[in-house]
Design an enzyme around this catalytic site. Structure first.
Site, PDB file in Angstrom:
ATOM      1  N   HIS A 107      50.120  52.918  29.432  1.00 24.61           N
ATOM      2  CA  HIS A 107      48.854  52.276  29.082  1.00 24.61           C
ATOM      3  C   HIS A 107      47.729  53.245  28.729  1.00 24.61           C
ATOM      4  CE1 HIS A 107      50.703  48.549  29.820  1.00 24.61           C
ATOM      5  NE2 HIS A 107      50.462  48.431  31.111  1.00 24.61           N
ATOM      6  N   HIS A 176      45.844  43.149  28.586  1.00 28.05           N
ATOM      7  CA  HIS A 176      46.663  43.036  29.787  1.00 28.05           C
ATOM      8  C   HIS A 176      46.122  41.948  30.723  1.00 28.05           C
ATOM      9  CE1 HIS A 176      49.323  44.295  33.010  1.00 28.05           C
ATOM     10  NE2 HIS A 176      49.809  45.271  32.257  1.00 28.05           N
ATOM     11  N   GLU A 310      51.974  40.375  26.941  1.00 28.09           N
ATOM     12  CA  GLU A 310      51.358  41.492  26.230  1.00 28.09           C
ATOM     13  C   GLU A 310      52.008  41.651  24.854  1.00 28.09           C
ATOM     14  OE1 GLU A 310      51.408  44.939  29.075  1.00 28.09           O
ATOM     15  OE2 GLU A 310      52.191  43.348  30.377  1.00 28.09           O
TER      16      GLU A 310
END
Length: 346
Positions: A107, A176, A310
């Site tokens: 991420h 997210h 996602e």
């Protein structure tokens, strides 16, 4: 008609003021934070006409979003999901990222886009957020200019992502948000029905990196093409739950917008449909929330208390030559769209 307003919501020391943007239509109310371009809340009506906040999050900035390590509602990048061992090669140069998920990078790094303070301005029916990621940010090459526009029309929240770089760099942006259609304080998602429009999924190793195989869902517990009740399926599934990429198209297909997923909460009648131009969808069932994260209203968020959808490129694509390309060349335009549509079932 969508109403758009904004107000200060706290301050990040040394960075500036965080603003909360409110988007309101007759069907939906959405709150967006400039910290991390975060979806703070989505208030959606059920069959009985009552609204509930269906997005997990925090009531406070300092004790909540600034200290969050679970990416609740945040926009993540430069590269969402995992990069194996935090290593990749571009134009013959090896780049080393911080490893913040076991042996892997995840991420965007320790201070990725989820912790950045984005600039914001009003647009028709929404807000446009922008960010400059400098050359070398979190180990990535090239300066990257990013914009993310959220617009709300009736019951659909659209997120449109754009970016340009001055050097070749991997990119994979997503949001997210953790959803629970019963309301963000509900203990689990076992009574939700989910369907995902994917014929293939990516098996992973014991560090959640794709093995490189692209397997058909046919005849497996990953076949979610028809609605599946989550509680019984999660009991059958080996491991803690879903945390896998579902392939919405073949790796060399032209990316085009399509329906990726539909989730129904029969008790309330709330329905969430996800449409995207991205080639993949990471379905995650909050396997690693353990009650230590205390969210809105003082509610502890536990395992399987929510789900994430996602929309993304496939994980570790920068190291997997058979996966869809994730490299943005200098001067090219990165662009994709995801739509979250909230309705009610009869």
């Amino acid at each position: 008609m969508t109403q758009v307003s904004q107000a200060p919501w706290g301050e990040v020391p040394g960075q500036g003021v965080v603003h909360l943007w409110l988007l309101q239509s007759p069907q939906l109310q959405v709150e967006i934070l400039t910290l991390g371009a975060t979806i703070k809340s989505v208030f959606s009506r059920g069959r009985d006409g009552r609204s509930a906040d269906v997005v997990l999050g925090y009531d406070h900035l300092q004790a909540g979003y600034l200290s969050d390590r679970r990416y609740l509602g945040a926009t993540v990048g430069r590269v969402a999901n995992r990069i194996a061992k935090g290593l990749f090669v571009v134009d013959g140069v090896q780049y080393k990222l911080d490893t913040n998920n076991g042996p892997n990078a995840i991420h965007g790094g320790l201070q990725g886009f989820s912790k950045a303070l984005w600039c914001a301005e009003a647009v028709d029916a929404g807000v446009q957020l922008s960010l400059t990621s400098p050359d070398g940010d979190q180990g990535y090459p090239g300066e990257l200019q990013v914009s993310l526009t959220y617009t709300l029309k009736e019951g659909t929240l659209t997120a449109e992502y754009r970016a340009q770089a001055d050097k070749t760099t991997p990119i994979n942006l997503t949001n997210h948000a953790y959803f629970n259609l019963a309301g963000q304080g509900a203990p689990d998602i076992y009574d939700h029905q989910v369907s995902i429009s994917a014929q293939w999924y990516l098996p992973v190793d014991d560090t959640s990196i794709p093995t490189g195989d692209i397997r058909p869902v046919e005849g497996t517990l990953f076949d979610l093409r028809k609605p599946v009740l989550l509680g019984p399926r999660l009991k059958e599934l080996p491991g803690p739950g879903f945390d896998h990429n579902f392939c919405l198209c073949a790796s060399k297909d032209v990316w085009k917008e399509r329906r990726a997923a539909r989730v129904v909460h029969p008790a309330s009648g709330r329905v969430l449909e996800v449409w995207t131009s991205q080639p993949g969808l990471q379905f995650y069932t909050a396997n690693y929330l353990d009650g230590s994260v205390v969210g809105k209203g003082g509610v502890p968020y536990g395992k399987h208390s929510s789900f994430c959808l996602e929309t993304q490129n496939w994980p570790d694509a920068v190291n997997q030559p058979t996966f869809p390309n994730c490299l943005l060349q200098a001067g090219e335009q990165y662009h994709h769209v995801t739509r979250l549509s909230f309705t009610t079932a009869p």
